[in-house]
Design an enzyme around this catalytic site. Structure first.
Site, mmCIF file in Angstrom:
data_model
loop_
_atom_site.group_PDB
_atom_site.id
_atom_site.type_symbol
_atom_site.label_atom_id
_atom_site.label_comp_id
_atom_site.label_asym_id
_atom_site.label_seq_id
_atom_site.Cartn_x
_atom_site.Cartn_y
_atom_site.Cartn_z
ATOM 1 N N CYS A 132 2.352 50.350 4.871
ATOM 2 C CA CYS A 132 2.105 51.492 3.783
ATOM 3 C C CYS A 132 0.578 51.821 3.903
ATOM 4 O O CYS A 132 -0.367 51.391 3.391
ATOM 5 C CB CYS A 132 2.432 50.676 2.567
ATOM 6 S SG CYS A 132 2.212 52.240 1.053
ATOM 7 N N CYS A 135 -0.945 52.490 0.427
ATOM 8 C CA CYS A 135 -1.338 51.411 -0.428
ATOM 9 C C CYS A 135 -2.608 50.756 0.266
ATOM 10 O O CYS A 135 -3.400 50.536 -0.427
ATOM 11 C CB CYS A 135 -0.347 50.482 -0.250
ATOM 12 S SG CYS A 135 1.472 51.179 -0.449
ATOM 13 N N ASP A 136 -2.761 50.638 1.533
ATOM 14 C CA ASP A 136 -3.593 49.923 2.254
ATOM 15 C C ASP A 136 -4.917 50.514 3.001
ATOM 16 O O ASP A 136 -5.511 49.823 3.356
ATOM 17 C CB ASP A 136 -3.001 48.717 3.117
ATOM 18 C CG ASP A 136 -1.927 47.911 2.154
ATOM 19 O OD1 ASP A 136 -2.200 47.860 0.984
ATOM 20 O OD2 ASP A 136 -0.911 47.389 2.865
HETATM 21 C C1 LIG Z 1 3.645 44.766 2.463
HETATM 22 C C2 LIG Z 1 3.875 45.957 1.458
HETATM 23 C C3 LIG Z 1 2.882 46.328 0.609
HETATM 24 C C4 LIG Z 1 2.840 47.175 -0.386
HETATM 25 N N1 LIG Z 1 1.719 47.534 -1.158
HETATM 26 C C5 LIG Z 1 1.868 48.353 -2.043
HETATM 27 C C6 LIG Z 1 1.043 48.966 -2.958
HETATM 28 O O1 LIG Z 1 -0.336 48.228 -2.867
HETATM 29 N N2 LIG Z 1 1.162 49.740 -3.853
HETATM 30 C C7 LIG Z 1 2.256 50.480 -4.176
HETATM 31 O O2 LIG Z 1 2.446 51.116 -5.118
HETATM 32 N N3 LIG Z 1 3.317 50.019 -3.424
HETATM 33 C C8 LIG Z 1 3.137 49.106 -2.355
HETATM 34 N N4 LIG Z 1 4.330 48.882 -1.511
HETATM 35 C C9 LIG Z 1 5.435 49.382 -1.822
HETATM 36 C C10 LIG Z 1 6.190 49.020 -3.004
HETATM 37 O O3 LIG Z 1 6.271 47.516 -2.847
HETATM 38 C C11 LIG Z 1 7.659 49.459 -2.871
HETATM 39 O O4 LIG Z 1 7.438 51.019 -3.051
HETATM 40 C C12 LIG Z 1 8.322 49.027 -4.314
HETATM 41 O O5 LIG Z 1 8.420 47.439 -4.547
HETATM 42 C C13 LIG Z 1 9.866 49.404 -4.598
HETATM 43 O O6 LIG Z 1 10.214 49.019 -5.664
HETATM 44 P P1 LIG Z 1 11.936 48.731 -6.013
HETATM 45 O O7 LIG Z 1 12.112 48.028 -7.151
HETATM 46 O O8 LIG Z 1 12.585 50.070 -5.622
HETATM 47 O O9 LIG Z 1 12.474 47.898 -4.781
HETATM 48 P P2 LIG Z 1 11.971 46.444 -4.112
HETATM 49 O O10 LIG Z 1 10.690 46.042 -4.433
HETATM 50 O O11 LIG Z 1 12.208 46.784 -2.640
HETATM 51 O O12 LIG Z 1 12.837 45.429 -4.524
HETATM 52 C C14 LIG Z 1 14.400 45.441 -4.450
HETATM 53 C C15 LIG Z 1 14.965 44.231 -5.091
HETATM 54 O O13 LIG Z 1 16.146 44.267 -4.947
HETATM 55 C C16 LIG Z 1 16.933 43.155 -4.566
HETATM 56 N N5 LIG Z 1 18.060 43.283 -3.922
HETATM 57 C C17 LIG Z 1 18.360 43.634 -2.546
HETATM 58 N N6 LIG Z 1 19.557 43.866 -2.403
HETATM 59 C C18 LIG Z 1 20.172 42.971 -3.357
HETATM 60 C C19 LIG Z 1 21.395 42.469 -3.761
HETATM 61 N N7 LIG Z 1 22.525 42.674 -2.562
HETATM 62 N N8 LIG Z 1 21.877 41.986 -4.834
HETATM 63 C C20 LIG Z 1 20.836 41.785 -5.830
HETATM 64 N N9 LIG Z 1 19.568 42.099 -5.387
HETATM 65 C C21 LIG Z 1 19.322 42.804 -4.445
HETATM 66 C C22 LIG Z 1 15.775 42.379 -4.103
HETATM 67 O O14 LIG Z 1 15.973 40.816 -4.160
HETATM 68 C C23 LIG Z 1 14.652 42.964 -4.650
HETATM 69 O O15 LIG Z 1 14.298 42.049 -5.932
HETATM 70 C C24 LIG Z 1 4.146 47.748 -0.598
HETATM 71 C C25 LIG Z 1 5.426 47.260 0.170
HETATM 72 C C26 LIG Z 1 5.260 46.539 1.014
HETATM 73 C C27 LIG Z 1 6.273 46.149 1.967
#
Ligand SMILES: Cc1cc2nc3c(=O)[nH]c(=O)nc-3n(C[C@H](O)[C@H](O)[C@H](O)COP(=O)(O)OP(=O)(O)OC[C@H]3O[C@@H](n4cnc5c(N)ncnc54)[C@H](O)[C@@H]3O)c2cc1C
Length: 305
Positions: A132, A135-136
């Site tokens: 990302c 982000c970084d």
């Molecule tokens: C390495 C990295 C660094 C990042 N750094 C940043 C940053 O500095 N700033 C920023 O704003 N964003 C950052 N991001 C992006 C950010 O993390 C994501 O945009 C954000 O986490 C998305 O949130 P979400 O809740 O949609 O999903 P996710 O964070 O992807 O969470 C999904 C959840 O769904 C659950 N899940 C999936 N399938 C199932 C299932 N079948 N049953 C039950 N639960 C399930 C998982 O366990 C998880 O808890 C980064 C991403 C990565 C990978």
């Protein structure tokens, strides 16, 4: 008695939906999945979460989880394996053999970045290996970095990173960029950006703290060379975690949940929030914002029933 709302996923979207629905007295159940806390638990510093100049990703997610629990959200350590949205109440089946019935569901299962599956990738994930640029990128000011990929998302990452990095080497498996976005032309003429085509990364090396070097292999000649670098951005795509919802609600060609209005999906009473339905922004704050919106949409839906 069915639950009023079941939330699937415990990233910023799911947990924020948990905070809002519990404060609205909907007594939510949240099934946290195989990655409690979501994608941010795999990174180190987060510098763009409002209110914290700098916070570690796992700590941020622990704080949000604590807040959701404090407000009464019931968090269950289990993973959803199957859903049946064909009739109400909706049914949710978990890996541990539990079955939940719900009047409404908020899907917040996020997305998974595609990985290279090469030695060193896991070890340096979040320690020089990133997915990302938004982000970084500031962590790589005046550094030499690599971007892996050549599609539209890769050229956007390169364009953004070029404002920070001293030099960017793009590694792409094909003989030219596949991006169609006009920003590709800006990237191609940027003197900071060099291209190594027909090639892949085969190994990431470093010391205890950070990435220092990569091995690159030409896929045609099989010749391997090493390059000293400070960071790697992997931009080869992202898979929304929607397999279990296929055939139950509308999903687009790229696997994202289709939202019909705000956070509503194609089925009444099923809402989606965060990266699972957002191909554009993919940030923690936007996921949290969408989680809040889904909770409010859900509350309105239940109050009308
Ligand atoms: C390495 C990295 C660094 C990042 N750094 C940043 C940053 O500095 N700033 C920023 O704003 N964003 C950052 N991001 C992006 C950010 O993390 C994501 O945009 C954000 O986490 C998305 O949130 P979400 O809740 O949609 O999903 P996710 O964070 O992807 O969470 C999904 C959840 O769904 C659950 N899940 C999936 N399938 C199932 C299932 N079948 N049953 C039950 N639960 C399930 C998982 O366990 C998880 O808890 C980064 C991403 C990565 C990978």
């Amino acid at each position: 008695m069915p639950q009023k709302v079941v939330i699937i996923g415990s990233g910023p979207a799911g947990l924020t939906a948990g905070i809002y629905t519990s404060r609205a007295k909907l007594e939510p159940i949240l099934i946290e999945g195989m990655q409690p806390g979501g994608q941010l638990t795999t990174t180190n510093k987060v510098e763009n979460w409002p209110g914290d100049i700098e916070i570690m990703g796992p700590e941020l997610m622990m704080n949000i989880k604590k807040q959701a629990k404090h407000n009464g959200c019931q968090i269950i350590s289990d993973t959803v394996e199957k859903v049946d949205f064909s009739s109400k109440p909706y049914k949710i089946f978990t890996k541990n053999g539990k079955e939940f019935e719900a009047e409404s569901v908020i899907i917040a299962t996020g997305a998974t970045h595609k990985k290279l599956h090469i030695p060193g990738e896991e070890k340096f994930w979040g320690k020089g290996v990133s997915v990302c640029a938004t982000c970084d990128a500031p962590f790589f000011k005046d550094k030499e970095i690599i971007v892996v990929g050549g599609g539209n998302s890769a050229v956007y990452e390169i364009y953004h990173l070029a404002n920070f990095a001293k030099k960017i080497t793009v590694i792409h498996i094909l003989d030219k960029l596949t991006a169609t976005d006009p920003i590709k032309d800006e990237v191609l003429k940027n003197p900071k950006v060099e291209f190594i085509f027909n090639s892949t990364l085969t190994e990431i090396k470093g010391d205890d703290q950070k990435v220092t070097e990569v091995a690159i292999q030409n896929q045609k000649t099989k010749e391997t060379k090493t390059l000293k670098i400070n960071g790697i951005f992997i931009a080869i795509g992202l898979t929304p975690n929607t397999d279990i919802f296929k055939g139950q609600i509308d999903i687009d060609n790229h696997g994202f949940i289709v939202l019909t209005k705000n956070t509503k999906t194609s089925k009444n009473g099923i809402f989606a929030a965060g990266d699972v339905a957002d191909y554009r922004y993919k940030q923690a704050i936007t996921a949290a914002g969408l989680g809040c919106m889904a909770a409010i949409d859900c509350q309105k839906y239940l109050s009308k029933k």
